[in-house]
Scaffold this active site. Structure first.
Site, mmCIF file in Angstrom:
data_model
loop_
_atom_site.group_PDB
_atom_site.id
_atom_site.type_symbol
_atom_site.label_atom_id
_atom_site.label_comp_id
_atom_site.label_asym_id
_atom_site.label_seq_id
_atom_site.Cartn_x
_atom_site.Cartn_y
_atom_site.Cartn_z
ATOM 1 N N THR A 95 33.912 -3.704 39.138
ATOM 2 C CA THR A 95 34.797 -3.740 40.305
ATOM 3 C C THR A 95 34.881 -2.353 40.930
ATOM 4 O O THR A 95 34.875 -1.349 40.224
ATOM 5 C CB THR A 95 36.204 -4.213 39.884
ATOM 6 O OG1 THR A 95 36.090 -5.456 39.220
ATOM 7 C CG2 THR A 95 37.121 -4.338 41.086
ATOM 8 N N ARG A 155 34.538 -19.272 38.745
ATOM 9 C CA ARG A 155 35.729 -18.498 38.366
ATOM 10 C C ARG A 155 35.961 -17.381 39.386
ATOM 11 O O ARG A 155 35.051 -16.648 39.742
ATOM 12 C CB ARG A 155 35.542 -17.909 36.975
ATOM 13 C CG ARG A 155 36.670 -16.965 36.517
ATOM 14 C CD ARG A 155 36.346 -15.521 36.805
ATOM 15 N NE ARG A 155 37.220 -14.592 36.080
ATOM 16 C CZ ARG A 155 37.269 -13.292 36.291
ATOM 17 N NH1 ARG A 155 36.493 -12.739 37.192
ATOM 18 N NH2 ARG A 155 38.083 -12.528 35.596
ATOM 19 N N VAL A 156 37.171 -17.271 39.859
ATOM 20 C CA VAL A 156 37.543 -16.178 40.751
ATOM 21 C C VAL A 156 38.640 -15.376 40.069
ATOM 22 O O VAL A 156 39.608 -15.951 39.561
ATOM 23 C CB VAL A 156 38.029 -16.705 42.110
ATOM 24 C CG1 VAL A 156 38.566 -15.562 42.968
ATOM 25 C CG2 VAL A 156 36.889 -17.416 42.843
ATOM 26 N N GLY A 157 38.472 -14.077 40.032
ATOM 27 C CA GLY A 157 39.448 -13.220 39.373
ATOM 28 C C GLY A 157 40.514 -12.707 40.324
ATOM 29 O O GLY A 157 40.832 -13.333 41.341
ATOM 30 N N ASP A 158 41.041 -11.539 39.996
ATOM 31 C CA ASP A 158 42.159 -10.988 40.772
ATOM 32 C C ASP A 158 41.747 -10.389 42.098
ATOM 33 O O ASP A 158 42.560 -10.317 43.031
ATOM 34 C CB ASP A 158 42.844 -9.895 39.945
ATOM 35 C CG ASP A 158 41.884 -8.730 39.690
ATOM 36 O OD1 ASP A 158 40.903 -8.934 38.944
ATOM 37 O OD2 ASP A 158 42.090 -7.640 40.253
ATOM 38 N N THR A 215 41.728 -2.874 39.080
ATOM 39 C CA THR A 215 40.485 -3.211 38.385
ATOM 40 C C THR A 215 40.813 -3.482 36.924
ATOM 41 O O THR A 215 41.794 -2.959 36.406
ATOM 42 C CB THR A 215 39.467 -2.058 38.486
ATOM 43 O OG1 THR A 215 38.399 -2.275 37.559
ATOM 44 C CG2 THR A 215 40.090 -0.711 38.177
ATOM 45 N N GLY A 216 40.003 -4.318 36.279
ATOM 46 C CA GLY A 216 40.244 -4.622 34.878
ATOM 47 C C GLY A 216 40.106 -6.104 34.600
ATOM 48 O O GLY A 216 39.342 -6.795 35.292
ATOM 49 N N HIS A 217 40.854 -6.595 33.610
ATOM 50 C CA HIS A 217 40.760 -7.999 33.223
ATOM 51 C C HIS A 217 41.473 -8.867 34.266
ATOM 52 O O HIS A 217 42.703 -8.858 34.364
ATOM 53 C CB HIS A 217 41.350 -8.207 31.831
ATOM 54 C CG HIS A 217 41.265 -9.619 31.359
ATOM 55 N ND1 HIS A 217 42.150 -10.149 30.460
ATOM 56 C CD2 HIS A 217 40.402 -10.614 31.692
ATOM 57 C CE1 HIS A 217 41.833 -11.427 30.242
ATOM 58 N NE2 HIS A 217 40.776 -11.714 30.983
ATOM 59 N N GLY A 218 40.690 -9.604 35.031
ATOM 60 C CA GLY A 218 41.208 -10.312 36.195
ATOM 61 C C GLY A 218 42.332 -11.285 35.912
ATOM 62 O O GLY A 218 43.317 -11.348 36.661
#
Lengths: 133, 174
Positions: free
Chosen positions: A1, A29-32, A52-55
């Site tokens: 990211t 899958r869509v993250g943050d 940024t990071g674990h969505g």
């Protein structure tokens, strides 16, 4: 990211975040990143944030909005990011990082992952880093 | 008056030592790109977009060219851009085969009444606004293939690339 936050001479703020996601994610899958208040947030009355990071953790924590909410109380930008990441770690066991700038030009960067690359330019001077502290 | 600032990041994760130098060079270049746009009279949105395009075009970062792979070895990208003055936002989710998802996100912000377009809809919208599709292979690096080969399980990826404490019992997802 990757991401960016900006404040201009008039105090106008913006943020942008972009990602390829996370390796081996489920198709679809869509993250943050594209979620307002999770992957980014900007409001000239406070400032701008890119995360940024674990969505999944960032979405549950509404991390970008959390950080700007704390900034709005008068906390420093860095302290606000630390607050948001600490909340995400304690409540969700999630890790990540963020960059932020206030509408007055105060800069903050912080992360709870092993590393995060960051850089900023203010008054023509370049600052950058990758390791904690 | 405010002293203008451009801040960028290249992702928070367990960046391996062999990528430290390239990653730092990449974020420094992106900060300079956005700052140059800002000092040349561009808006804060112009500067944020320019910096992120610079990062998307750099294969060392997980965005645009260099994006990581889904379980079925495809690239699906997400992006957002927000104008803090109006709080207008534009975003794309699971878009494929474009070099710069952030440019499509900005088009969503400026050309539609919506905030987010996803999947085929995002790709059709991009094409309708002149964004050229690229061969999927253009976006895929050898590092992305190697990483997928190493982490074939989502939960393993999360644990190894983000966490710094004990292995979580469950992520609650996937």
């Amino acid at each position: 990211t990757v991401g960016c936050v900006v404040v201009d001479r008039e105090g106008h703020t913006s943020c942008a975040t972009s990602t390829g996601g996370i390796t081996a994610k489920m198709p679809g899958r869509v993250g943050d990143t594209p979620i307002v208040g999770a992957g980014g947030f900007a409001d000239d009355q406070v400032g701008a944030v890119s995360t940024t990071g674990h969505g999944e953790a960032i979405m549950k924590a509404c991390l970008a909005r959390h950080i700007t909410s704390v900034m709005g109380t008068g906390e420093s930008v860095k302290s606000s990011i630390q607050n948001g990441l600490a909340h995400m770690e304690s409540r969700i066991k999630g890790f990540g990082g963020a960059i932020a700038v206030s509408c007055k030009g105060e800069v903050g960067t912080h992360f709870s992952t092993p590393r995060m690359t960051w850089a900023y330019i203010q008054a023509g001077k370049l600052h950058y880093g990758i390791h904690p502290n | 008056m405010v002293e203008p600032v451009v801040v960028v990041h290249g992702g928070a994760w367990a960046v391996p030592e062999e990528l430290w130098d390239e990653s730092l060079q990449g974020v420094k270049a992106a900060a300079r790109r956005g700052y140059g746009v800002l000092t040349a009279g561009g808006s804060s949105v112009d500067a944020a977009e320019a910096s992120v395009v610079c990062l998307e075009d750099n294969p060392v970062f997980d965005a645009g060219t260099g994006s990581v792979l889904t379980f079925d070895e495809q690239v699906e990208m997400d992006a957002i851009i927000i104008d803090g003055t109006t709080m207008e936002a534009g975003a794309v989710g699971a878009i494929r085969n474009v070099l710069n998802p952030v440019k499509v996100a900005r088009l969503v912000m400026e050309k539609t009444d919506h905030i987010m377009l996803v999947g085929d809809g995002a790709n059709k919208f991009a094409a309708a606004h002149g964004v050229q599709e690229v061969d999927p292979e253009v976006l895929i690096t050898s590092l992305a293939r190697q990483t997928l080969a190493k982490y074939k399980k989502y939960t393993s990826t999360v644990y190894h690339l983000f966490n710094k404490t004990e292995k979580p019992e469950t992520s609650g997802h996937e």
